[in-house]
Write a protein that holds these residues in place. Sequence first.
Motif, PDB file in Angstrom:
ATOM      1  N   ASP A  99       1.137  32.329  -2.860  1.00  0.00           N
ATOM      2  CA  ASP A  99       2.523  31.860  -2.247  1.00  0.00           C
ATOM      3  C   ASP A  99       2.381  31.505  -0.624  1.00  0.00           C
ATOM      4  O   ASP A  99       1.762  32.365   0.090  1.00  0.00           O
ATOM      5  CB  ASP A  99       3.320  33.194  -2.343  1.00  0.00           C
ATOM      6  CG  ASP A  99       4.641  32.620  -1.631  1.00  0.00           C
ATOM      7  OD1 ASP A  99       5.060  31.518  -1.453  1.00  0.00           O
ATOM      8  OD2 ASP A  99       5.487  33.544  -1.213  1.00  0.00           O
ATOM      9  N   PHE A 100       2.207  30.177  -0.360  1.00  0.00           N
ATOM     10  CA  PHE A 100       1.917  29.746   0.886  1.00  0.00           C
ATOM     11  C   PHE A 100       3.474  29.247   1.629  1.00  0.00           C
ATOM     12  O   PHE A 100       3.331  28.725   2.718  1.00  0.00           O
ATOM     13  CB  PHE A 100       1.159  28.646   0.965  1.00  0.00           C
ATOM     14  CG  PHE A 100      -0.232  28.855   0.302  1.00  0.00           C
ATOM     15  CD1 PHE A 100      -1.128  29.332   1.209  1.00  0.00           C
ATOM     16  CD2 PHE A 100      -0.436  28.514  -0.987  1.00  0.00           C
ATOM     17  CE1 PHE A 100      -2.449  29.421   0.483  1.00  0.00           C
ATOM     18  CE2 PHE A 100      -1.757  28.872  -1.412  1.00  0.00           C
ATOM     19  CZ  PHE A 100      -2.980  29.331  -0.697  1.00  0.00           C
ATOM     20  N   LYS A 101       4.435  29.756   0.878  1.00  0.00           N
ATOM     21  CA  LYS A 101       5.809  29.396   1.578  1.00  0.00           C
ATOM     22  C   LYS A 101       6.210  30.527   2.397  1.00  0.00           C
ATOM     23  O   LYS A 101       6.970  30.266   3.525  1.00  0.00           O
ATOM     24  CB  LYS A 101       6.829  29.370   0.685  1.00  0.00           C
ATOM     25  CG  LYS A 101       6.411  28.212  -0.570  1.00  0.00           C
ATOM     26  CD  LYS A 101       6.815  26.837   0.042  1.00  0.00           C
ATOM     27  CE  LYS A 101       6.619  25.843  -1.177  1.00  0.00           C
ATOM     28  NZ  LYS A 101       6.161  24.681  -0.422  1.00  0.00           N
ATOM     29  N   ASN A 102       5.992  31.939   2.113  1.00  0.00           N
ATOM     30  CA  ASN A 102       6.265  32.741   3.155  1.00  0.00           C
ATOM     31  C   ASN A 102       5.333  33.487   4.142  1.00  0.00           C
ATOM     32  O   ASN A 102       3.911  33.299   3.991  1.00  0.00           O
ATOM     33  CB  ASN A 102       6.647  34.090   2.273  1.00  0.00           C
ATOM     34  CG  ASN A 102       7.760  33.986   1.391  1.00  0.00           C
ATOM     35  OD1 ASN A 102       8.804  33.104   2.017  1.00  0.00           O
ATOM     36  ND2 ASN A 102       7.480  34.313   0.149  1.00  0.00           N
ATOM     37  N   HIS A 103       5.636  33.428   5.650  1.00  0.00           N
ATOM     38  CA  HIS A 103       4.622  33.640   6.755  1.00  0.00           C
ATOM     39  C   HIS A 103       5.155  34.800   7.612  1.00  0.00           C
ATOM     40  O   HIS A 103       6.353  34.883   7.445  1.00  0.00           O
ATOM     41  CB  HIS A 103       4.436  32.410   7.416  1.00  0.00           C
ATOM     42  CG  HIS A 103       4.130  31.242   6.459  1.00  0.00           C
ATOM     43  ND1 HIS A 103       2.990  31.008   6.070  1.00  0.00           N
ATOM     44  CD2 HIS A 103       5.050  30.293   6.008  1.00  0.00           C
ATOM     45  CE1 HIS A 103       2.935  29.943   5.361  1.00  0.00           C
ATOM     46  NE2 HIS A 103       4.126  29.411   5.259  1.00  0.00           N
ATOM     47  N   ASN A 104       4.272  35.421   8.259  1.00  0.00           N
ATOM     48  CA  ASN A 104       4.665  36.423   9.085  1.00  0.00           C
ATOM     49  C   ASN A 104       4.778  35.951  10.363  1.00  0.00           C
ATOM     50  O   ASN A 104       5.636  36.684  11.335  1.00  0.00           O
ATOM     51  CB  ASN A 104       3.709  37.670   9.064  1.00  0.00           C
ATOM     52  CG  ASN A 104       3.462  38.570   7.710  1.00  0.00           C
ATOM     53  OD1 ASN A 104       4.725  38.538   7.197  1.00  0.00           O
ATOM     54  ND2 ASN A 104       2.386  38.862   7.345  1.00  0.00           N
ATOM     55  N   LEU A 105       4.482  34.663  10.778  1.00  0.00           N
ATOM     56  CA  LEU A 105       4.627  34.118  11.854  1.00  0.00           C
ATOM     57  C   LEU A 105       5.471  32.970  11.784  1.00  0.00           C
ATOM     58  O   LEU A 105       5.197  32.051  10.936  1.00  0.00           O
ATOM     59  CB  LEU A 105       3.278  33.961  12.794  1.00  0.00           C
ATOM     60  CG  LEU A 105       2.544  35.222  12.957  1.00  0.00           C
ATOM     61  CD1 LEU A 105       1.032  34.963  13.451  1.00  0.00           C
ATOM     62  CD2 LEU A 105       3.249  36.027  13.939  1.00  0.00           C
ATOM     63  N   PRO A 106       6.251  32.524  12.694  1.00  0.00           N
ATOM     64  CA  PRO A 106       7.046  31.248  12.673  1.00  0.00           C
ATOM     65  C   PRO A 106       6.184  29.820  12.712  1.00  0.00           C
ATOM     66  O   PRO A 106       5.366  29.801  13.694  1.00  0.00           O
ATOM     67  CB  PRO A 106       7.913  31.372  13.890  1.00  0.00           C
ATOM     68  CG  PRO A 106       7.540  32.306  14.593  1.00  0.00           C
ATOM     69  CD  PRO A 106       6.285  33.168  14.053  1.00  0.00           C
ATOM     70  N   LYS A 144       3.463  25.257  15.326  1.00  0.00           N
ATOM     71  CA  LYS A 144       3.323  23.816  15.376  1.00  0.00           C
ATOM     72  C   LYS A 144       3.610  23.157  16.982  1.00  0.00           C
ATOM     73  O   LYS A 144       3.050  22.572  17.514  1.00  0.00           O
ATOM     74  CB  LYS A 144       4.492  23.012  14.623  1.00  0.00           C
ATOM     75  CG  LYS A 144       3.981  21.893  14.225  1.00  0.00           C
ATOM     76  CD  LYS A 144       5.112  21.307  13.181  1.00  0.00           C
ATOM     77  CE  LYS A 144       4.748  19.593  12.865  1.00  0.00           C
ATOM     78  NZ  LYS A 144       5.476  19.282  11.876  1.00  0.00           N
ATOM     79  N   LYS A 145       4.856  23.956  17.645  1.00  0.00           N
ATOM     80  CA  LYS A 145       5.186  23.588  18.837  1.00  0.00           C
ATOM     81  C   LYS A 145       4.003  23.774  19.862  1.00  0.00           C
ATOM     82  O   LYS A 145       3.630  23.077  20.722  1.00  0.00           O
ATOM     83  CB  LYS A 145       6.361  24.451  19.407  1.00  0.00           C
ATOM     84  CG  LYS A 145       6.945  24.149  20.650  1.00  0.00           C
ATOM     85  CD  LYS A 145       8.144  24.924  21.047  1.00  0.00           C
ATOM     86  CE  LYS A 145       8.624  24.439  22.439  1.00  0.00           C
ATOM     87  NZ  LYS A 145       9.882  25.199  22.756  1.00  0.00           N
ATOM     88  N   ILE A 146       3.270  25.069  19.755  1.00  0.00           N
ATOM     89  CA  ILE A 146       2.269  25.230  20.539  1.00  0.00           C
ATOM     90  C   ILE A 146       1.039  24.225  20.208  1.00  0.00           C
ATOM     91  O   ILE A 146       0.410  23.663  21.342  1.00  0.00           O
ATOM     92  CB  ILE A 146       1.639  26.873  20.083  1.00  0.00           C
ATOM     93  CG1 ILE A 146       2.699  27.683  20.676  1.00  0.00           C
ATOM     94  CG2 ILE A 146       0.257  26.865  20.929  1.00  0.00           C
ATOM     95  CD1 ILE A 146       2.153  29.224  20.279  1.00  0.00           C
ATOM     96  N   MET A 147       0.921  23.853  18.944  1.00  0.00           N
ATOM     97  CA  MET A 147      -0.271  22.857  18.649  1.00  0.00           C
ATOM     98  C   MET A 147      -0.050  21.522  19.514  1.00  0.00           C
ATOM     99  O   MET A 147      -0.856  20.931  19.888  1.00  0.00           O
ATOM    100  CB  MET A 147      -0.419  22.534  17.319  1.00  0.00           C
ATOM    101  CG  MET A 147      -1.099  23.825  16.498  1.00  0.00           C
ATOM    102  SD  MET A 147      -0.860  23.765  14.714  1.00  0.00           S
ATOM    103  CE  MET A 147      -2.368  22.516  14.534  1.00  0.00           C
ATOM    104  N   LYS A 148       1.308  21.238  19.504  1.00  0.00           N
ATOM    105  CA  LYS A 148       1.719  20.081  19.890  1.00  0.00           C
ATOM    106  C   LYS A 148       1.683  19.853  21.541  1.00  0.00           C
ATOM    107  O   LYS A 148       2.054  18.838  22.240  1.00  0.00           O
ATOM    108  CB  LYS A 148       2.970  19.499  19.307  1.00  0.00           C
ATOM    109  CG  LYS A 148       2.910  18.890  18.060  1.00  0.00           C
ATOM    110  CD  LYS A 148       4.502  18.361  17.781  1.00  0.00           C
ATOM    111  CE  LYS A 148       4.086  17.511  16.434  1.00  0.00           C
ATOM    112  NZ  LYS A 148       5.105  16.595  16.186  1.00  0.00           N
TER     113      LYS A 148
END
Length: 169
Positions: A61-68, A73-77
Amino acid sequence: PPAAVYPAAPPPGYPHAPALYAPQPPPAAVAAASQQTAAQQQQQLQVFWAEQYREIEATTDFKNHNLPLARIKKIMKADEDVRMIAAEAPVVFARACEMFILELTHRGWAHAEENKRRTLQKSDIAAAIARTEVFDFLVDIVPRDEAKDAGASSMLQVIRSEKNPARFF
């Protein structure tokens, strides 16, 4: 001072009072206990990483994550050179960040237990960073503010610089 002046046992009528000068274990016993503790901590880390590996292998299951993912993505950008980000990249970063936090917490917890505490403190994280060479990039971010640990930290830096003198030039 003579032993008669400072009794090893608490005075009568005060059974809860600590002894003033309790006998110290011999240095060899302290060193052996320290080595045993280090070996136990190393074994716990090996078990931790084996469990992480098993968990990754079993993940479906790659849909549920503990981190947002949006925050990642904002940090990466934030890097102006990054234009596009594949959908799975933040997922991989989320898992890597989770594992990073877990290992640092595990190492910090070991330090808290060494100091016979059940509460993880900033100083425990700082000690984990100072003891683990791979975390050297965090030394300036999480400074050690304990005066007694300053000597140990500078000793670690000297030892590490002797291992790899080119690192500082």
